[in-house]
Design an enzyme around this catalytic site. Structure first.
Site, PDB file in Angstrom:
ATOM      1  N   TYR A  52      -5.703 -36.330  -1.303  1.00 41.57           N
ATOM      2  CA  TYR A  52      -5.545 -37.779  -1.215  1.00 41.57           C
ATOM      3  C   TYR A  52      -6.891 -38.462  -0.994  1.00 41.57           C
ATOM      4  O   TYR A  52      -7.505 -38.350   0.081  1.00 41.57           O
ATOM      5  CB  TYR A  52      -4.599 -38.164  -0.077  1.00 41.57           C
ATOM      6  CG  TYR A  52      -3.188 -37.619  -0.201  1.00 41.57           C
ATOM      7  CD1 TYR A  52      -2.722 -37.026  -1.373  1.00 41.57           C
ATOM      8  CD2 TYR A  52      -2.306 -37.701   0.873  1.00 41.57           C
ATOM      9  CE1 TYR A  52      -1.432 -36.537  -1.480  1.00 41.57           C
ATOM     10  CE2 TYR A  52      -1.006 -37.207   0.782  1.00 41.57           C
ATOM     11  CZ  TYR A  52      -0.584 -36.626  -0.398  1.00 41.57           C
ATOM     12  OH  TYR A  52       0.693 -36.138  -0.483  1.00 41.57           O
ATOM     13  N   HIS A 111       0.049 -27.060  -1.805  1.00 47.52           N
ATOM     14  CA  HIS A 111       0.415 -28.346  -2.392  1.00 47.52           C
ATOM     15  C   HIS A 111       1.317 -28.233  -3.629  1.00 47.52           C
ATOM     16  O   HIS A 111       2.197 -29.060  -3.832  1.00 47.52           O
ATOM     17  CB  HIS A 111      -0.839 -29.149  -2.726  1.00 47.52           C
ATOM     18  CG  HIS A 111      -0.627 -30.620  -2.717  1.00 47.52           C
ATOM     19  ND1 HIS A 111      -1.628 -31.531  -2.489  1.00 47.52           N
ATOM     20  CD2 HIS A 111       0.479 -31.376  -2.913  1.00 47.52           C
ATOM     21  CE1 HIS A 111      -1.158 -32.759  -2.535  1.00 47.52           C
ATOM     22  NE2 HIS A 111       0.133 -32.694  -2.806  1.00 47.52           N
TER      23      HIS A 111
END
Length: 282
Positions: A52, A111
């Protein structure tokens, strides 16, 4: 707010997502204040990732949590699949911890599935846990076949949670993945629980059934979407917002009790899938 059992941890059912946060300097102060407000009012779970903003979200979270009792927070971060080998994972973990200003993560997630053999990924995550830098490990964007593969490798059953896209307008995992996770006691982390992608959630909230149920409870359709996402008592929802007002509404949604009639009406408007669907990802 409702609390849920996450293996050996008891956490609020609604936390805070941080995707797209931390990189816009003009919005930084507001984003920080919103996350602080959330923690102060019971949303003590924070979800972030090294991906992010190339670490910017983790830096923002670190800036926020430095003023709180770390032991009262539940911090989640994720690593890239290409950081799944032992040395790379260790470097990625240390970098995340540095950005977050903490010496451990409550939950560290793979992830999405990558090319490193799953048995090796699990062994490496187990090693990170044994080091004390990670209390628990889990996965993200895993479909049913991925979870079954995970369950079959040594240590795979130690997975704490799976984080997938899940909301009332995208309930593909209700067909087979979610029942499997419930059967195997693997909690779900629902990202985009109010369908934040591309404004689709705003279109959903105009649907008659959501409007009707919202009126029954004197809340917003978005709050009903959140209450629906956590209805089973085994799901953590992590909506993302930079608005204190929306944060307040998100937290309040954790106290909404949907009735059988509510759920039936919503199921009619947003029916369960009748076959396997490809995992929805944004």
């Amino acid at each position: 707010m409702k609390m849920i059992n996450f293996k050996d941890a008891k956490i609020p059912a609604i936390g805070m997502g941080t995707w797209h946060m931390g990189s816009d300097r003009a919005a930084y102060a507001q984003q920080k204040a919103t996350l602080q407000y959330g923690i102060e009012h019971g949303a003590t779970v924070i979800d972030t990732a090294e991906q992010y903003g190339d670490g910017d979200s983790e830096r923002l979270v670190g800036d926020v949590i430095k003023d709180f009792d770390r032991s009262q927070l539940f911090v989640i971060s994720k690593f890239y699949p290409f950081h799944a080998e032992r040395k790379q994972m260790q470097r990625a973990l240390d970098a995340s911890l540095k950005r977050l200003g903490t010496d451990y993560l409550d939950l560290y997630l793979y992830h999405w599935p990558g090319s490193t053999p799953l048995a090796e990924v699990v062994a490496n995550m187990e090693a990170m846990q044994q080091s004390g830098k990670v209390k628990h490990w889990g996965v993200s964007n895993f479909d049913l076949s991925d979870m079954q593969d995970l369950w079959s490798v040594p240590g795979g059953q130690h997975v704490m949670a799976n984080e997938d896209l899940y909301n009332i307008g995208s309930r593909g995992i209700d067909f087979d993945l979610l029942p499997w996770q419930r059967e195997h006691n693997v909690p779900l982390i629902a990202y985009a629980p109010v369908d934040e992608a591309d404004g689709r959630g705003a279109n959903l909230t105009k649907q008659r059934a959501l409007v009707e149920v919202a009126k029954r409870h004197a809340v917003t359709p978005f709050q009903i979407m959140l209450a629906w996402a956590i209805r089973d008592g085994q799901t953590l929802a992590i909506p993302q917002t930079s608005s204190e007002q929306h944060m307040q509404e998100n937290i309040a949604a954790g106290d909404i009790e949907l009735t059988t009639d509510d759920l039936q009406l919503l199921d009619q408007a947003f029916p369960k899938p009748t076959r396997h669907q490809s995992l929805d990802i944004i």
